[in-house]
Design a protein around this motif. Structure first.
Motif, short mmCIF file in Angstrom:
data_model
loop_
_atom_site.label_atom_id
_atom_site.label_comp_id
_atom_site.label_asym_id
_atom_site.label_seq_id
_atom_site.Cartn_x
_atom_site.Cartn_y
_atom_site.Cartn_z
N PRO A 1 30.32 17.72 35.26
CA PRO A 1 31.18 17.25 34.15
C PRO A 1 32.40 18.12 33.92
CG PRO A 1 28.86 17.19 33.53
CD PRO A 1 28.93 17.93 34.83
N SER A 2 32.32 19.41 34.22
CA SER A 2 33.44 20.30 33.96
C SER A 2 34.67 19.95 34.80
CB SER A 2 33.04 21.76 34.22
OG SER A 2 32.78 21.98 35.60
N VAL A 3 34.43 19.34 35.97
CA VAL A 3 35.55 18.97 36.84
C VAL A 3 36.45 17.94 36.16
CG1 VAL A 3 36.17 17.87 39.04
CG2 VAL A 3 34.28 19.49 38.95
N TYR A 4 35.84 17.08 35.36
CA TYR A 4 36.61 16.01 34.71
C TYR A 4 37.45 16.53 33.55
CZ TYR A 4 33.88 12.86 37.59
OH TYR A 4 33.32 12.21 38.66
N GLY A 5 37.22 17.77 33.16
CA GLY A 5 38.05 18.36 32.12
C GLY A 5 39.30 19.03 32.66
N ASP A 6 39.42 19.07 33.98
CA ASP A 6 40.58 19.69 34.64
C ASP A 6 41.23 18.62 35.51
OD1 ASP A 6 42.38 21.08 36.22
OD2 ASP A 6 41.08 22.83 36.46
N ALA A 7 42.28 18.01 35.01
CA ALA A 7 42.91 16.87 35.68
C ALA A 7 43.42 17.24 37.07
CB ALA A 7 44.06 16.32 34.84
#
Length: 357
Positions: free
Chosen positions: A22-28
């Protein structure tokens, strides 16, 4: 090759795992990078998986050869598995070829009338129409940056931005001299004339490719006007940019807004500067090895369009197609596919030579 494929397969699995985080989706920016790399690796991973399955099929068939009742069927399956492995081996060789870093980029397409006077300008207009129709067929967006027309509807010179996935990878072999043989509309005696137009395809520069110092750029504004004085603008919306270090000059007057014209001109200037640097690098490589498809030199005659005979000939690969009307209507895939295949064959040959040295 197999070791390289194993490394890429592990990287593919790692990227898939990252997308589950999920953390990947917080970094566009990171998400964009992961998705792009995953998209690039997917064809390789899928072909490698199919190759491993064919390997397993071969091993299973070899075991069955010892069974008299299954020998005939096993031999058929063994032959099929070996053929599939060879097909996939060749496919993987192509997939592992070095990628052109510009393949994903948009392009600036520049067309200029060459020898042949008004007929050359009319042919340049035909080429512009051809490429515009090809872009539309592939779902690409076109945006005219610069257009200098003649009284009869010909094109002295033009620059068009083509935006879309794979634009550079498909159009990069189009740079060079395009020659036409036909009876001009201006010819009353029906004589065939040979004229030419020059095509240049530049990858659109991105911010990381070229750093433009505002202090190096002189901007001039003037009133836009078309051929014969039509479309005269009452305000100074047309823009001319002069890059002092190189002397490059670009102009744009297609939009009514000075800001829009400046933006387009800046994109064109950046792409031309990037192309200068890219040509320097390509020249170093070309000194070591000349490509079969051609250098893309704008002075190199690459193609002839013979209207009386209805044929188009690409001189770099010796391909002649008798479908000139379809080609002029933007049906370029057969030509471009042949050029891509020839380029891949040259890279495979060069790789084999390097491996033997």
């Amino acid at each position: 090759m197999l070791e390289k494929l194993k490394e890429l397969a592990l990287r593919y699995e790692d990227l898939q795992a990252q997308l589950a985080d999920p953390s990947v989706y917080g970094d566009a920016e990171r998400l964009k990078t992961v998705n792009r790399e995953l998209k690039d690796l997917t064809p390789v991973a899928e072909a490698y998986q199919a190759y491993r399955q064919a390997e397993a099929d071969r091993a299973a068939a070899e075991e069955l050869l010892s069974d008299p009742e299954m020998r005939e069927l096993a031999q058929e399956e063994l032959t099929a598995a070996r053929e599939e492995m060879e097909r996939l081996r060749q496919e993987l060789k192509l997939l592992l070829l070095p990628k052109d870093p510009n393949d994903r980029k948009n392009v600036i397409l520049e067309i200029r009338a060459g020898t042949g006077g008004e007929e050359a300008a009319l042919f340049a207009a035909s080429l512009l129409r051809m490429y515009t129709m090809y872009a539309a067929a592939r779902g690409w967006k076109t945006d005219t940056v610069e257009l200098n027309e003649t009284e009869l509807g010909g094109v002295k010179e033009c620059s068009v931005l083509i935006e879309g996935e794979g634009a550079w990878s498909r159009l990069k072999f189009e740079s060079g001299v395009h020659r036409v043989q036909r009876v001009p509309v201006t010819e009353s005696n029906g004589r065939i004339q040979t004229s030419a137009a020059t095509v240049a395809v530049l990858p659109e520069a991105e911010a990381v490719d070229v750093k433009l110092d505002p202090a190096d750029i002189e901007m001039q504004v003037y009133r836009a006007s078309g051929a014969g004085g039509q479309h005269v603008n009452k305000t100074s919306s047309a823009v001319r940019l002069i890059h002092r270090p190189t002397g490059l000059v670009v102009e744009c007057q297609q939009e009514r807004s000075q800001f829009q014209n400046r933006d387009k001109a800046m994109r064109l200037l950046a792409s031309r500067l990037y192309e200068i640097e890219r040509e320097k690098q390509d020249a170093d490589i070309a000194r070591e090895r000349k490509s079969q498809v051609g250098s893309g030199d704008r002075s190199e005659k690459i193609r002839t369009y013979n209207f009386p005979q209805g044929r188009v000939t690409d001189h770099r690969i010796g391909l002649t197609l008798y479908k000139i009307d379809a080609i002029m209507d933007g049906d370029l895939d057969e030509l471009i596919d042949a050029l891509v295949t020839a380029d891949q064959a040259e890279k495979l040959r060069s790789g084999a030579e390097d491996a033997s040295e």
